[in-house]
Design a protein around this motif. Structure first.
Motif, PDB file in Angstrom:
ATOM      1  N   UNK A   1     -12.287   7.606  -2.195  1.00  0.00           N
ATOM      2  CA  UNK A   1     -10.880   7.506  -1.799  1.00  0.00           C
ATOM      3  C   UNK A   1     -10.830   6.959  -0.382  1.00  0.00           C
ATOM      4  N   UNK A   2     -10.090   5.873  -0.186  1.00  0.00           N
ATOM      5  CA  UNK A   2      -9.977   5.238   1.131  1.00  0.00           C
ATOM      6  C   UNK A   2      -8.512   4.900   1.389  1.00  0.00           C
ATOM      7  N   UNK A   3      -8.006   5.348   2.529  1.00  0.00           N
ATOM      8  CA  UNK A   3      -6.621   5.105   2.930  1.00  0.00           C
ATOM      9  C   UNK A   3      -6.623   4.257   4.195  1.00  0.00           C
ATOM     10  N   UNK A   4      -6.160   3.008   4.081  1.00  0.00           N
ATOM     11  CA  UNK A   4      -6.062   2.093   5.219  1.00  0.00           C
ATOM     12  C   UNK A   4      -4.624   1.624   5.423  1.00  0.00           C
ATOM     13  N   UNK A   5      -3.677   2.406   4.997  1.00  0.00           N
ATOM     14  CA  UNK A   5      -2.283   2.014   5.135  1.00  0.00           C
ATOM     15  C   UNK A   5      -1.862   1.983   6.608  1.00  0.00           C
ATOM     16  N   UNK A   6      -0.823   1.191   6.873  1.00  0.00           N
ATOM     17  CA  UNK A   6      -0.266   1.071   8.230  1.00  0.00           C
ATOM     18  C   UNK A   6      -1.306   0.591   9.230  1.00  0.00           C
ATOM     19  N   UNK A   7      -2.038  -0.469   8.873  1.00  0.00           N
ATOM     20  CA  UNK A   7      -2.894  -1.179   9.811  1.00  0.00           C
ATOM     21  C   UNK A   7      -2.413  -2.629   9.896  1.00  0.00           C
ATOM     22  N   UNK A   8      -3.244  -3.514  10.454  1.00  0.00           N
ATOM     23  CA  UNK A   8      -2.835  -4.907  10.662  1.00  0.00           C
ATOM     24  C   UNK A   8      -3.915  -5.861  10.138  1.00  0.00           C
TER      25      UNK A   8
ATOM     26  N   UNK B   1     -12.475   4.436  -6.008  1.00  0.00           N
ATOM     27  CA  UNK B   1     -11.526   4.626  -7.107  1.00  0.00           C
ATOM     28  C   UNK B   1     -10.068   4.542  -6.644  1.00  0.00           C
ATOM     29  N   UNK B   2      -9.772   5.077  -5.470  1.00  0.00           N
ATOM     30  CA  UNK B   2      -8.399   5.067  -4.967  1.00  0.00           C
ATOM     31  C   UNK B   2      -8.380   4.294  -3.651  1.00  0.00           C
ATOM     32  N   UNK B   3      -7.489   3.308  -3.555  1.00  0.00           N
ATOM     33  CA  UNK B   3      -7.407   2.462  -2.367  1.00  0.00           C
ATOM     34  C   UNK B   3      -5.935   2.272  -2.000  1.00  0.00           C
ATOM     35  N   UNK B   4      -5.599   2.616  -0.758  1.00  0.00           N
ATOM     36  CA  UNK B   4      -4.235   2.473  -0.251  1.00  0.00           C
ATOM     37  C   UNK B   4      -4.245   1.429   0.860  1.00  0.00           C
ATOM     38  N   UNK B   5      -3.612   0.276   0.601  1.00  0.00           N
ATOM     39  CA  UNK B   5      -3.530  -0.815   1.571  1.00  0.00           C
ATOM     40  C   UNK B   5      -2.082  -1.159   1.893  1.00  0.00           C
ATOM     41  N   UNK B   6      -1.186  -0.225   1.723  1.00  0.00           N
ATOM     42  CA  UNK B   6       0.218  -0.500   1.983  1.00  0.00           C
ATOM     43  C   UNK B   6       0.467  -0.728   3.475  1.00  0.00           C
ATOM     44  N   UNK B   7       1.523  -1.500   3.760  1.00  0.00           N
ATOM     45  CA  UNK B   7       1.928  -1.788   5.141  1.00  0.00           C
ATOM     46  C   UNK B   7       0.796  -2.446   5.933  1.00  0.00           C
ATOM     47  N   UNK B   8       0.218  -3.517   5.385  1.00  0.00           N
ATOM     48  CA  UNK B   8      -0.826  -4.253   6.090  1.00  0.00           C
ATOM     49  C   UNK B   8      -0.523  -5.741   6.222  1.00  0.00           C
TER      50      UNK B   8
END
Length: 645
Positions: free
Chosen positions: A214-221, A241-248
């Motif tokens: 599980x990796x959360x990288x949301x709200x980066x640039x 398995x889980x990847x969050x790239x929202x707000x990039x």
């Protein structure tokens, strides 16, 4: 070492206990339970005493919540304003704790100094598995301490580091640490400042790590460059398995790279690309990868610039891909039309578990306005079909042949002819031929108008071709960059390509598996039971709890022994660069890290080094080659009597 035989394990009649003995054993068992409970109470009591004395030593107010909840496996100390010193006192108390497995320290402003104390604690505490250090202003210095903690810890499974102001260079520390630690399953790096270079390091993290799920990288640039490099690492990752790239701010370029990654990634289950500036074009690029993916179940695309066209493209992918695993698609801000609803119902007959969240019915497909046809082109096509000239057309109304007629005669002649011009086109043509409003049409200008029309038409074609060429060059450049990034994170010596995987035919790309097989990582994984944990040989100088005897933690046969790190004061007798492992072997953490680093030359070198003898031999052969023997040979061929020695 003694060995056990089958006879020693066999139960004899004499060994069977009598009822009285069974009762005595039950009494002893109850006493053992009571002793264990007392021992646990004593452990909590001693932890509380250590914490109180540590708070007094560093000069902070104790947190009563910590003392009251020592029996809970989850310690939530969010918004308690600990600061670096409060974190230091807490770290001293947690060194010998064996009960807490979840420690939440978000929003306490512990800064880099507090992260260092937590790192020292986890060198001795092997029970904390979940750690939350979000919003603590760790910055770059704290990132180094956290990276060392991730490298040395053998108990941590999930770490939250959201909102700590990490920058691109800090991502390299995490990439190096997690390349060696495969026990971390969940990592939260959201709300930081990772940009293009950070995306490259995070792509290397995915390519080399074999444990993160599980990796959360949301709200980066991450943006375009960072997105392309990151997706290159996702292409070869085999665990996430889980990847969050929202707000990039991925944009359509990032969607193109993500589509290429999804063609080959076969583990990702949940993907969040919400708020990433994707358009219908970007969704179509993403769908090219979804056609080959059979593992992704949840796709979040909310709050992108999508319309009905993008929504229809997503449903068509599910409908036309029998092996797709998509079960949930979130486009909650998109208004769809009735055609979309009908297509969704037809698709659900083949995929009954499909759930699509959309904004409602009321959208429409934007129709382009009909292209305005130049009336002069219509006249010219009419004349060309009938092989007529302009003079032939106007000679009925221009009796004198001066090529000038009145506006009323011109309008009447055009209307009575079979030229397919409507009223608006006739008026437009009159305005162009009678700019000064004189009431006279000089149709000699029709020839000049025709030439200008042809020039405009050619110019428009060149614009369209130039735009298409630029778009193709941009896509090719992105794909080339993506492929270069893939080759960078997976060198040829550490890739396993399935038969036929390197070739691509006209039918589409072939699946291949590219797995980093770095020798250092598999050595660590295979020897996980004998993993040596580096612990500092510095001991905690705890305050005196009683008048004469120093504090000693109560030990039981089930408890382990270890050296306590120095959290309260620096010991002048300790070597700062040395550490001692759990087996008692003294080692240097910097040397051990350099030996196990994936960037080490001895591990990443894909070609064997040449021996010294071979290199010398090559140099000698170069020296032997001279031009003089060739000249002598030529002279000998000309003069047979001359012999060459």
């Amino acid at each position: 070492m003694s060995t056990l035989s089958l006879e020693s394990l066999r139960l004899n009649d004499d060994d069977c206990p009598s009822p009285a003995e069974l009762k005595d054993s039950e009494d002893e068992f109850d006493k053992d339970l009571e002793s264990d409970a007392n021992e646990m109470d004593n452990n909590e009591l001693h932890t509380a005493e250590v914490y109180m004395q540590a708070c007094k030593l560093v000069g902070v107010v104790p947190v009563s919540y910590f003392i009251r909840n020592l029996d809970s496996p989850t310690m939530t100390l969010t918004y308690h304003g600990l600061g670096p010193l409060g974190c230091k006192a807490l770290a001293i108390a947690l060194v010998t704790d064996t009960h807490i497995n979840t420690l939440e320290l978000a929003d306490n402003s512990i800064q880099a100094e507090g992260a260092k104390y937590i790192m020292e604690t986890l060198r001795a505490n092997f029970t904390i598995q979940h750690l939350d250090l979000s919003n603590n202003h760790l910055k770059s210095t704290g990132a180094e301490h956290v990276a060392k903690m991730l490298l040395d810890s053998i108990s941590l499974k999930s770490v939250k580091l959201s909102g700590n102001g990490f920058i691109d260079d800090d991502a390299k520390h995490f990439a190096d640490a997690l390349s060696l630690n495969a026990r971390i399953k969940q990592l939260d790096l959201s709300h930081n400042e990772f940009c293009g270079k950070g995306g490259e390091y995070l792509g290397q993290l995915l390519a080399n790590n074999e444990g993160l799920e599980v990796l959360d990288l949301s709200w980066n640039h991450l943006r375009m460059k960072g997105a392309v490099a990151f997706c290159a690492g996702l292409k070869v990752n085999m665990m996430l398995k889980h990847l969050d790239l929202s707000w990039n701010g991925f944009g359509n370029e990032g969607a193109l790279a993500m589509g290429e990654a999804l063609k080959f990634n076969n583990t990702l289950v949940h993907l969040n690309l919400s708020n990433n500036r994707l358009t219908n074009e970007g969704v179509s690029m993403l769908c090219r990868g979804l056609e080959f993916n059979d593992t992704l179940r949840v796709l979040m695309l909310a709050y992108n610039s999508l319309t009905v066209e993008g929504a229809l493209a997503l449903i068509n992918v599910v409908k036309n891909t029998p092996k797709t695993a998509l079960e949930e698609i979130n486009i909650c801000n998109v208004l769809v039309n009735e055609n979309f609803v009908h297509l969704l119902e037809v698709t659900r007959q083949e995929h009954p578990g499909l759930d699509v969240q959309y904004g409602g019915v009321g959208g429409f497909i934007a129709k382009k306005p009909p292209k305005r046809v130049d009336p002069m082109k219509i006249i010219q096509d009419y004349l060309d079909q009938r092989k007529l000239r302009l003079w032939d057309f106007f000679r009925n109304i221009d009796k004198d042949g001066i090529m000038r007629v009145s506006v009323s005669d011109f309008r009447k002649a055009v209307q009575q002819s079979s030229i397919p011009l409507d009223r608006y086109q006739i008026e437009e043509l009159i305005q162009r031929l009678d700019r000064d409003r004189t009431g006279i049409v000089d149709y000699r200008g029709l020839a000049d108008t025709r030439k200008q029309m042809m020039r405009d038409h050619r110019r428009q074609l060149r614009k369209v071709e130039s735009r298409q060429k630029k778009e193709k060059q941009k896509s090719d450049r992105i794909l080339k960059t993506f492929q270069s990034a893939v080759e960078a994170v997976t060198p040829r010596s550490s890739m396993v390509i399935s038969p036929g995987g390197a070739k691509e035919d006209s039918s589409g790309p072939q699946h291949f598996s590219a797995t980093p097989l770095s020798s250092w990582h598999h050595i660590v994984m295979s020897n996980s039971s004998r993993y040596s944990v580096n612990m500092s040989n510095e001991h905690v100088h705890l305050p005196m709890l009683r008048a004469s005897t120093p504090y000693r933690a109560t030990t039981s046969p089930g408890m382990r022994s270890y050296s306590q790190p120095n959290l309260s004061a620096d010991s002048p007798h300790s070597a700062p660069n040395k550490s001692i492992s759990a087996q008692g072997v003294r080692s240097d953490p910097e040397m051990s890290h350099s030996k196990l680093s994936p960037t080490s030359n001895s591990l990443t070198r894909s070609r064997p080094a040449l021996n010294g003898k071979q290199s010398q031999g090559k140099v000698k052969t170069k020296k032997v080659k001279k031009k003089k023997p060739k000249k002598n040979a030529d002279k000998a061929s000309k003069n047979p009597a001359v012999t060459v020695k």
